[in-house]
Design a protein around this motif. Structure first.
Motif, PDB file in Angstrom:
ATOM      1  N   TRP A 102      23.378  25.532  61.718  1.00 18.06           N
ATOM      2  CA  TRP A 102      24.756  25.057  61.633  1.00 18.06           C
ATOM      3  C   TRP A 102      24.869  23.839  60.708  1.00 18.06           C
ATOM      4  CZ3 TRP A 102      29.708  25.856  62.080  1.00 18.06           C
ATOM      5  CH2 TRP A 102      30.577  24.774  62.179  1.00 18.06           C
ATOM      6  N   ALA A 103      23.932  22.899  60.848  1.00 19.47           N
ATOM      7  CA  ALA A 103      23.966  21.691  60.022  1.00 19.47           C
ATOM      8  C   ALA A 103      23.776  22.045  58.547  1.00 19.47           C
ATOM      9  CB  ALA A 103      22.889  20.717  60.473  1.00 19.47           C
ATOM     10  N   ILE A 104      22.856  22.989  58.280  1.00 19.00           N
ATOM     11  CA  ILE A 104      22.624  23.418  56.894  1.00 19.00           C
ATOM     12  C   ILE A 104      23.895  24.033  56.327  1.00 19.00           C
ATOM     13  CG2 ILE A 104      21.325  25.009  55.428  1.00 19.00           C
ATOM     14  CD1 ILE A 104      19.003  24.738  57.413  1.00 19.00           C
ATOM     15  N   SER A 105      24.523  24.877  57.115  1.00 14.52           N
ATOM     16  CA  SER A 105      25.743  25.548  56.667  1.00 14.52           C
ATOM     17  C   SER A 105      26.859  24.535  56.398  1.00 14.52           C
ATOM     18  CB  SER A 105      26.148  26.584  57.721  1.00 14.52           C
ATOM     19  OG  SER A 105      27.527  26.620  57.906  1.00 14.52           O
ATOM     20  N   GLU A 106      26.993  23.543  57.274  1.00  8.88           N
ATOM     21  CA  GLU A 106      28.028  22.518  57.088  1.00  8.88           C
ATOM     22  C   GLU A 106      27.739  21.656  55.860  1.00  8.88           C
ATOM     23  OE1 GLU A 106      30.726  23.568  58.661  1.00  8.88           O
ATOM     24  OE2 GLU A 106      31.174  21.511  59.272  1.00  8.88           O
ATOM     25  N   ARG A 107      26.462  21.319  55.687  1.00  7.90           N
ATOM     26  CA  ARG A 107      26.087  20.475  54.551  1.00  7.90           C
ATOM     27  C   ARG A 107      26.404  21.186  53.226  1.00  7.90           C
ATOM     28  NH1 ARG A 107      22.192  16.516  54.284  1.00  7.90           N
ATOM     29  NH2 ARG A 107      22.842  16.011  56.384  1.00  7.90           N
ATOM     30  N   ILE A 108      26.027  22.457  53.161  1.00  9.75           N
ATOM     31  CA  ILE A 108      26.291  23.213  51.934  1.00  9.75           C
ATOM     32  C   ILE A 108      27.798  23.278  51.667  1.00  9.75           C
ATOM     33  CG2 ILE A 108      26.199  25.513  50.880  1.00  9.75           C
ATOM     34  CD1 ILE A 108      23.483  25.904  52.189  1.00  9.75           C
ATOM     35  N   ARG A 109      28.555  23.474  52.720  1.00 11.48           N
ATOM     36  CA  ARG A 109      30.010  23.567  52.563  1.00 11.48           C
ATOM     37  C   ARG A 109      30.588  22.240  52.070  1.00 11.48           C
ATOM     38  NH1 ARG A 109      34.268  22.261  55.178  1.00 11.48           N
ATOM     39  NH2 ARG A 109      33.134  21.386  56.942  1.00 11.48           N
ATOM     40  N   GLN A 157      29.052  32.636  57.033  1.00 13.05           N
ATOM     41  CA  GLN A 157      28.006  31.754  57.542  1.00 13.05           C
ATOM     42  C   GLN A 157      26.827  32.536  58.100  1.00 13.05           C
ATOM     43  OE1 GLN A 157      29.937  29.290  60.391  1.00 13.05           O
ATOM     44  NE2 GLN A 157      31.267  28.335  58.880  1.00 13.05           N
ATOM     45  N   GLY A 158      27.127  33.723  58.593  1.00 13.19           N
ATOM     46  CA  GLY A 158      26.080  34.534  59.207  1.00 13.19           C
ATOM     47  C   GLY A 158      24.948  34.869  58.257  1.00 13.19           C
ATOM     48  N   SER A 159      25.287  35.046  56.963  1.00 14.00           N
ATOM     49  CA  SER A 159      24.258  35.476  56.009  1.00 14.00           C
ATOM     50  C   SER A 159      23.213  34.389  55.797  1.00 14.00           C
ATOM     51  CB  SER A 159      24.889  35.868  54.676  1.00 14.00           C
ATOM     52  OG  SER A 159      25.726  34.832  54.223  1.00 14.00           O
ATOM     53  N   LEU A 160      23.485  33.206  56.325  1.00 12.59           N
ATOM     54  CA  LEU A 160      22.520  32.115  56.265  1.00 12.59           C
ATOM     55  C   LEU A 160      21.245  32.473  57.042  1.00 12.59           C
ATOM     56  CD1 LEU A 160      22.331  29.064  55.396  1.00 12.59           C
ATOM     57  CD2 LEU A 160      23.052  28.525  57.704  1.00 12.59           C
ATOM     58  N   ARG A 202      30.063  39.457  60.758  1.00 11.87           N
ATOM     59  CA  ARG A 202      29.740  40.391  61.833  1.00 11.87           C
ATOM     60  C   ARG A 202      28.391  40.040  62.475  1.00 11.87           C
ATOM     61  NH1 ARG A 202      29.668  46.001  60.569  1.00 11.87           N
ATOM     62  NH2 ARG A 202      28.668  45.444  58.620  1.00 11.87           N
ATOM     63  N   VAL A 203      28.457  39.638  63.731  1.00 13.71           N
ATOM     64  CA  VAL A 203      27.263  39.163  64.441  1.00 13.71           C
ATOM     65  C   VAL A 203      26.189  40.255  64.508  1.00 13.71           C
ATOM     66  CG1 VAL A 203      26.387  38.366  66.660  1.00 13.71           C
ATOM     67  CG2 VAL A 203      28.540  37.475  65.805  1.00 13.71           C
ATOM     68  N   GLY A 204      26.624  41.467  64.810  1.00 13.67           N
ATOM     69  CA  GLY A 204      25.664  42.566  64.921  1.00 13.67           C
ATOM     70  C   GLY A 204      24.930  42.807  63.615  1.00 13.67           C
ATOM     71  N   ALA A 205      25.679  42.757  62.510  1.00 13.89           N
ATOM     72  CA  ALA A 205      25.077  43.016  61.198  1.00 13.89           C
ATOM     73  C   ALA A 205      24.095  41.901  60.831  1.00 13.89           C
ATOM     74  CB  ALA A 205      26.170  43.121  60.134  1.00 13.89           C
ATOM     75  N   VAL A 206      24.473  40.667  61.154  1.00 10.37           N
ATOM     76  CA  VAL A 206      23.603  39.529  60.855  1.00 10.37           C
ATOM     77  C   VAL A 206      22.283  39.667  61.614  1.00 10.37           C
ATOM     78  CG1 VAL A 206      23.292  37.055  61.247  1.00 10.37           C
ATOM     79  CG2 VAL A 206      25.409  37.893  60.252  1.00 10.37           C
ATOM     80  N   LYS A 207      22.385  39.994  62.897  1.00 13.65           N
ATOM     81  CA  LYS A 207      21.172  40.146  63.707  1.00 13.65           C
ATOM     82  C   LYS A 207      20.300  41.265  63.152  1.00 13.65           C
ATOM     83  CE  LYS A 207      22.803  38.409  68.113  1.00 13.65           C
ATOM     84  NZ  LYS A 207      23.292  38.809  69.432  1.00 13.65           N
ATOM     85  N   GLN A 244      22.157  36.064  46.491  1.00 16.67           N
ATOM     86  CA  GLN A 244      20.998  35.966  47.377  1.00 16.67           C
ATOM     87  C   GLN A 244      20.044  34.848  46.982  1.00 16.67           C
ATOM     88  OE1 GLN A 244      20.598  38.946  49.985  1.00 16.67           O
ATOM     89  NE2 GLN A 244      20.496  36.840  50.651  1.00 16.67           N
ATOM     90  N   GLY A 245      19.564  34.901  45.744  1.00 13.77           N
ATOM     91  CA  GLY A 245      18.624  33.887  45.289  1.00 13.77           C
ATOM     92  C   GLY A 245      19.236  32.505  45.327  1.00 13.77           C
ATOM     93  N   THR A 246      20.533  32.452  45.060  1.00 15.77           N
ATOM     94  CA  THR A 246      21.250  31.192  45.042  1.00 15.77           C
ATOM     95  C   THR A 246      21.286  30.564  46.423  1.00 15.77           C
ATOM     96  OG1 THR A 246      22.660  32.360  43.517  1.00 15.77           O
ATOM     97  CG2 THR A 246      23.313  30.141  44.111  1.00 15.77           C
ATOM     98  N   LEU A 247      21.534  31.403  47.429  1.00 12.84           N
ATOM     99  CA  LEU A 247      21.591  30.891  48.797  1.00 12.84           C
ATOM    100  C   LEU A 247      20.234  30.304  49.187  1.00 12.84           C
ATOM    101  CD1 LEU A 247      23.170  30.529  51.388  1.00 12.84           C
ATOM    102  CD2 LEU A 247      22.488  32.820  52.076  1.00 12.84           C
ATOM    103  N   ASP A 248      19.159  31.004  48.833  1.00 13.41           N
ATOM    104  CA  ASP A 248      17.812  30.490  49.104  1.00 13.41           C
ATOM    105  C   ASP A 248      17.631  29.116  48.475  1.00 13.41           C
ATOM    106  OD1 ASP A 248      17.470  32.898  50.267  1.00 13.41           O
ATOM    107  OD2 ASP A 248      15.863  33.607  48.959  1.00 13.41           O
ATOM    108  N   LEU A 249      18.058  29.006  47.241  1.00 13.96           N
ATOM    109  CA  LEU A 249      17.921  27.741  46.516  1.00 13.96           C
ATOM    110  C   LEU A 249      18.715  26.629  47.203  1.00 13.96           C
ATOM    111  CD1 LEU A 249      17.058  26.109  44.019  1.00 13.96           C
ATOM    112  CD2 LEU A 249      18.993  27.077  42.799  1.00 13.96           C
TER     113      LEU A 249
END
Lengths: 112, 133
Positions: A31-38, A49-52, B58-63, A11-16
């Protein structure tokens, strides 16, 4: 209640990583942030990617990044994020912290 | 709690539909970009959509997690409970009538008795011989 996702440990790492990605000062959408990190991590950091997005919203609530709507390269409306002054400060702190911890762990691993 | 946190919470509270729509748009945009990337890599339309969703999780979980960040779920849950209560009232008006009647009667009786008690015991007129009036 929020369910733990795969990235929760980091978690903290993703923030960083998000703060670091926004450091150059350009506004970027998720999307751009996610691609850049990748790309920058040679595909190592590509989990969910969703957890972004919860992370982005959390950083926004902390006041470390600012969001505004703009038009993306697709001609679609997108939410762009930009680092704030306090975000810049936070990034310096967290990066220092990370370097210290990583260095310490490295030392322990070498000795063990 | 920072100022930006307070403002964002307030906004989420006052413009719930709009904030929700924005979340929808944001996720939708990400999926569209991911789909395009897979299409450019030569995938079929269907496959690109599938891969985009797979990468995203999971889209629902993310939202739901994003809504959690807003920190107004307590309020939203309370609102849901109130709506649920109102709906069940409509389904059983007899029950509502009985409950409301009982409470009204109870309150009325209480008030009436206290008024009498107050007049006779707590604050009687302060004169020497009030029975001579």
């Amino acid at each position: 209640m929020a369910k733990p996702s795969r990235l929760d440990l980091l978690q903290g790492t993703l923030d960083l990583l998000i703060l670091r990605t926004l450091q150059p000062g350009d506004a970027m959408h998720g999307w751009a942030i996610s691609e850049r990190i990748r790309q920058l991590s040679d595909n190592v950091l590509q989990a969910n990617q969703g957890s972004l997005y919860p992370a982005l919203h959390r950083l926004e609530h902390q006041g470390w990044i600012k969001a505004e709507w703009g038009v993306s390269e697709l001609g679609r409306r997108a939410r762009f994020y930009r680092l704030t002054a306090s975000g810049r400060k936070q990034l310096r702190q967290e990066a220092d912290n990370w370097t210290r911890v990583a260095g310490a762990i490295g030392k322990v691993l070498e000795l063990a | 709690m920072t100022v930006s946190d307070l403002l964002l919470r307030l906004r989420a509270l006052l413009f719930r539909a709009r904030v929700e729509e924005e979340l929808e748009d944001e996720v939708e945009f990400h999926l569209a970009m991911a789909r395009r990337k897979h299409l450019d890599a030569g995938r079929s339309e269907e496959e690109a959509g599938r891969l985009a969703r797979l990468d995203f999780g999971r889209v629902g979980a993310v939202k739901e997690d994003c809504r959690g960040v807003r920190g107004i779920d307590l309020f939203e849950t309370a609102l849901q409970d109130i709506r649920y209560a109102l709906r069940s009232f409509r389904r059983s008006p007899g029950f509502v009538f009985t409950v409301a009647g009982t409470i009204a009667l109870g309150l009325g009786l209480n008030l009436a008795l206290f008024t009498l008690f107050n007049a006779y015991v707590l604050s009687p007129i302060s004169i020497r011989d009030r029975y001579s009036l």
